[in-house]
Design a protein around this motif. Structure first.
Motif, PDB file in Angstrom:
ATOM      1  N   HIS A 168       0.804  -1.236   0.188  1.00  7.85           N
ATOM      2  CA  HIS A 168       0.023   0.003   0.139  1.00  7.85           C
ATOM      3  C   HIS A 168       1.076   1.205  -0.051  1.00  7.85           C
ATOM      4  CE1 HIS A 168      -1.767   3.230   2.542  1.00  7.85           C
ATOM      5  NE2 HIS A 168      -2.803   3.137   1.918  1.00  7.85           N
ATOM      6  N   ASN A 169       0.767   2.114  -0.987  1.00  7.48           N
ATOM      7  CA  ASN A 169       1.585   3.450  -1.173  1.00  7.48           C
ATOM      8  C   ASN A 169       1.150   4.475  -0.131  1.00  7.48           C
ATOM      9  OD1 ASN A 169      -0.674   3.368  -3.369  1.00  7.48           O
ATOM     10  ND2 ASN A 169       0.180   5.344  -3.410  1.00  7.48           N
ATOM     11  N   HIS A 170       1.966   5.277  -0.171  1.00  4.08           N
ATOM     12  CA  HIS A 170       1.612   6.868   0.112  1.00  4.08           C
ATOM     13  C   HIS A 170       2.199   7.684  -0.984  1.00  4.08           C
ATOM     14  CE1 HIS A 170       1.362   4.718   4.259  1.00  4.08           C
ATOM     15  NE2 HIS A 170       0.557   5.642   4.624  1.00  4.08           N
ATOM     16  N   ASP A 171       2.596   8.752  -0.556  1.00  2.00           N
ATOM     17  CA  ASP A 171       3.004   9.831  -1.691  1.00  2.00           C
ATOM     18  C   ASP A 171       4.538   9.600  -2.040  1.00  2.00           C
ATOM     19  OD1 ASP A 171       3.542  11.116   0.530  1.00  2.00           O
ATOM     20  OD2 ASP A 171       2.924  13.045  -0.261  1.00  2.00           O
ATOM     21  N   PHE A 172       5.337   9.399  -0.952  1.00  2.00           N
ATOM     22  CA  PHE A 172       6.795   9.304  -1.161  1.00  2.00           C
ATOM     23  C   PHE A 172       7.270   8.222  -2.151  1.00  2.00           C
ATOM     24  CE2 PHE A 172       6.246   6.372   2.452  1.00  2.00           C
ATOM     25  CZ  PHE A 172       6.919   5.326   1.946  1.00  2.00           C
ATOM     26  N   TRP A 215      -3.226   9.030  -2.074  1.00  2.00           N
ATOM     27  CA  TRP A 215      -1.861   9.259  -2.049  1.00  2.00           C
ATOM     28  C   TRP A 215      -1.366   9.282  -3.597  1.00  2.00           C
ATOM     29  CZ3 TRP A 215      -0.322  11.963   1.575  1.00  2.00           C
ATOM     30  CH2 TRP A 215      -0.787  11.674   2.788  1.00  2.00           C
ATOM     31  N   VAL A 216      -2.183   8.555  -4.337  1.00  2.00           N
ATOM     32  CA  VAL A 216      -1.487   8.756  -5.795  1.00  2.00           C
ATOM     33  C   VAL A 216      -1.682  10.113  -6.355  1.00  2.00           C
ATOM     34  CG1 VAL A 216      -1.695   7.878  -8.222  1.00  2.00           C
ATOM     35  CG2 VAL A 216      -1.812   6.286  -6.286  1.00  2.00           C
ATOM     36  N   HIS A 217      -2.750  10.679  -5.950  1.00  2.00           N
ATOM     37  CA  HIS A 217      -2.937  12.104  -6.514  1.00  2.00           C
ATOM     38  C   HIS A 217      -2.107  13.037  -5.721  1.00  2.00           C
ATOM     39  CE1 HIS A 217      -5.519  15.602  -7.086  1.00  2.00           C
ATOM     40  NE2 HIS A 217      -5.184  16.060  -5.943  1.00  2.00           N
ATOM     41  N   VAL A 256      -6.331   6.991 -12.118  1.00  2.00           N
ATOM     42  CA  VAL A 256      -6.736   6.129 -13.067  1.00  2.00           C
ATOM     43  C   VAL A 256      -5.680   5.889 -13.959  1.00  2.00           C
ATOM     44  CG1 VAL A 256      -7.408   8.129 -14.861  1.00  2.00           C
ATOM     45  CG2 VAL A 256      -8.382   6.121 -14.708  1.00  2.00           C
ATOM     46  N   ASP A 257      -4.542   6.555 -14.163  1.00  2.00           N
ATOM     47  CA  ASP A 257      -3.251   6.098 -15.058  1.00  2.00           C
ATOM     48  C   ASP A 257      -2.505   4.891 -14.264  1.00  2.00           C
ATOM     49  OD1 ASP A 257      -3.949   8.136 -16.698  1.00  2.00           O
ATOM     50  OD2 ASP A 257      -2.294   9.272 -16.083  1.00  2.00           O
ATOM     51  N   HIS A 259      -7.617   1.429  -2.239  1.00  2.00           N
ATOM     52  CA  HIS A 259      -8.006   2.628  -1.089  1.00  2.00           C
ATOM     53  C   HIS A 259      -8.548   3.847  -1.715  1.00  2.00           C
ATOM     54  CE1 HIS A 259      -6.128   1.241   2.908  1.00  2.00           C
ATOM     55  NE2 HIS A 259      -6.818   0.195   2.212  1.00  2.00           N
ATOM     56  N   CYS A 260      -9.868   4.081  -1.080  1.00  2.00           N
ATOM     57  CA  CYS A 260     -10.644   5.537  -1.265  1.00  2.00           C
ATOM     58  C   CYS A 260     -10.084   6.434  -0.260  1.00  2.00           C
ATOM     59  CB  CYS A 260     -11.991   5.346  -1.734  1.00  2.00           C
ATOM     60  SG  CYS A 260     -12.318   4.324  -2.867  1.00  2.00           S
ATOM     61  N   LYS A 261      -9.038   7.436  -0.573  1.00  2.00           N
ATOM     62  CA  LYS A 261      -8.988   8.306   0.586  1.00  2.00           C
ATOM     63  C   LYS A 261      -8.980   9.578  -0.367  1.00  2.00           C
ATOM     64  CE  LYS A 261      -5.293   8.142   3.421  1.00  2.00           C
ATOM     65  NZ  LYS A 261      -5.415   8.895   4.701  1.00  2.00           N
ATOM     66  N   ASP A 262      -9.665  10.875   0.239  1.00  2.00           N
ATOM     67  CA  ASP A 262      -9.810  12.009  -0.459  1.00  2.00           C
ATOM     68  C   ASP A 262      -9.220  13.126   0.287  1.00  2.00           C
ATOM     69  OD1 ASP A 262     -10.769  13.795  -2.615  1.00  2.00           O
ATOM     70  OD2 ASP A 262     -12.899  13.171  -2.057  1.00  2.00           O
ATOM     71  N   PHE A 263      -8.690  14.031  -0.446  1.00  2.00           N
ATOM     72  CA  PHE A 263      -7.958  15.195   0.333  1.00  2.00           C
ATOM     73  C   PHE A 263      -8.685  16.701  -0.022  1.00  2.00           C
ATOM     74  CE2 PHE A 263      -4.622  12.160   0.432  1.00  2.00           C
ATOM     75  CZ  PHE A 263      -4.034  12.470   1.749  1.00  2.00           C
TER      76      PHE A 263
END
Length: 268
Positions: A148-152, A183-185, A192-193, A206-210
């Motif tokens: 599972h990724n974060h942004d780093f 976190w991809v965003h 989507v890419d 994971h559906c996480k919104d910011f």
């Protein structure tokens, strides 16, 4: 090699709509007070599944029975690897695998991994080696392993994001991607890419919104483009959308309801 018939079968297999779950870390203020009661509340709220982030010393028998009584699935758990004590990493993971098998999980997911602030290729290769060894251990038990990724992980190393290095270095049969779309965003990419690029290797997302800056918010009320992911989800083989949130305007339970309502409004 697959013939055309095989391909058709695969497409049919992936046409089921993803089910909606929640990562229990979202409700950590509730689970630490009443773990099993929180699970029951989520079932009553309408969630189809939960993803674990610890078990609060609950016996596997009691937890499995609670899930059955609630009619909830539990396909996965976030299980941290013991990066601080490498000599204990394997034995700790084996204990987690044993428990996961007892409660009927399908996936063990590493939720995070340490990397230097400015990672070099050698750092990424070292991490990939640890993930591959962990993947072997998990898959040999009959479970599946994921990251599972974060942004780093979207920092560039030799011109390529870390996450792409990891997914190329570790064979697909040993590690799936549980992309955290938020976190991809935040890593500067379009969710989507990544879902399309790794189609067939992303059974959970994971559906996480910011909302403002790095403050996360209820799914559907922030800036993350989920709709383009929803359009390709079935084709890409996503089986589970898992809500995750860490900061709340009112309460974690209220936010869980709002996120579920949004996903319901999108046909899930």
């Amino acid at each position: 090699m697959h013939d055309a018939g095989d391909k058709n079968e695969q497409v049919v297999f992936h046409l089921a709509k993803p089910q909606v779950g929640i990562q229990l870390y979202t409700l950590r203020d509730q689970t630490e007070k009443d773990f099993l009661g929180t699970i029951r509340n989520l079932a009553e709220m309408g969630y189809s599944l939960v993803e674990f982030a610890g078990y609060f010393d609950t016996s596997s028998k009691v937890l499995k029975q609670t899930l059955e009584d609630c009619g909830l699935k539990a396909p996965s758990a976030h299980v941290g690897l013991n990066f601080d004590e490498p000599d204990k990493l394997e034995s700790d993971l084996k204990r987690q695998i044993e428990y996961a098998l007892e409660i009927g999980l399908e996936y063990i997911i590493t939720p995070w991994a340490p990397l230097p602030e400015a990672p070099a290729l050698e750092d990424v290769q070292k991490l990939a080696s640890i993930l591959e060894s962990s993947g072997k251990l998990v898959t040999e038990s009959g479970l599946k392993y994921g990251y599972h990724n974060h942004d780093f992980e979207f920092k560039l190393v030799d011109g390529k994001p870390v996450i792409d290095h990891l997914l190329e270095l570790v064979p697909a049969e040993l590690m799936i991607a549980e992309f955290d779309l938020g976190w991809v965003h935040m890593g500067g990419q379009r969710p989507v890419d990544y879902v399309k690029r790794y189609a067939g290797r992303v059974p959970l997302a994971h559906c996480k919104d910011f909302g403002n800056g790095r403050r996360d918010t209820e799914v559907g009320s922030g800036v993350v483009d989920f709709k383009s992911v929803f359009e390709v989800a079935e084709e890409a083989g996503i089986q589970y959308f898992i809500v995750e949130q860490e900061e709340f305007q009112s309460s974690s339970l209220e936010s869980a309801k709002q996120s579920l309502a949004y996903l319901r409004s999108q046909g899930y």
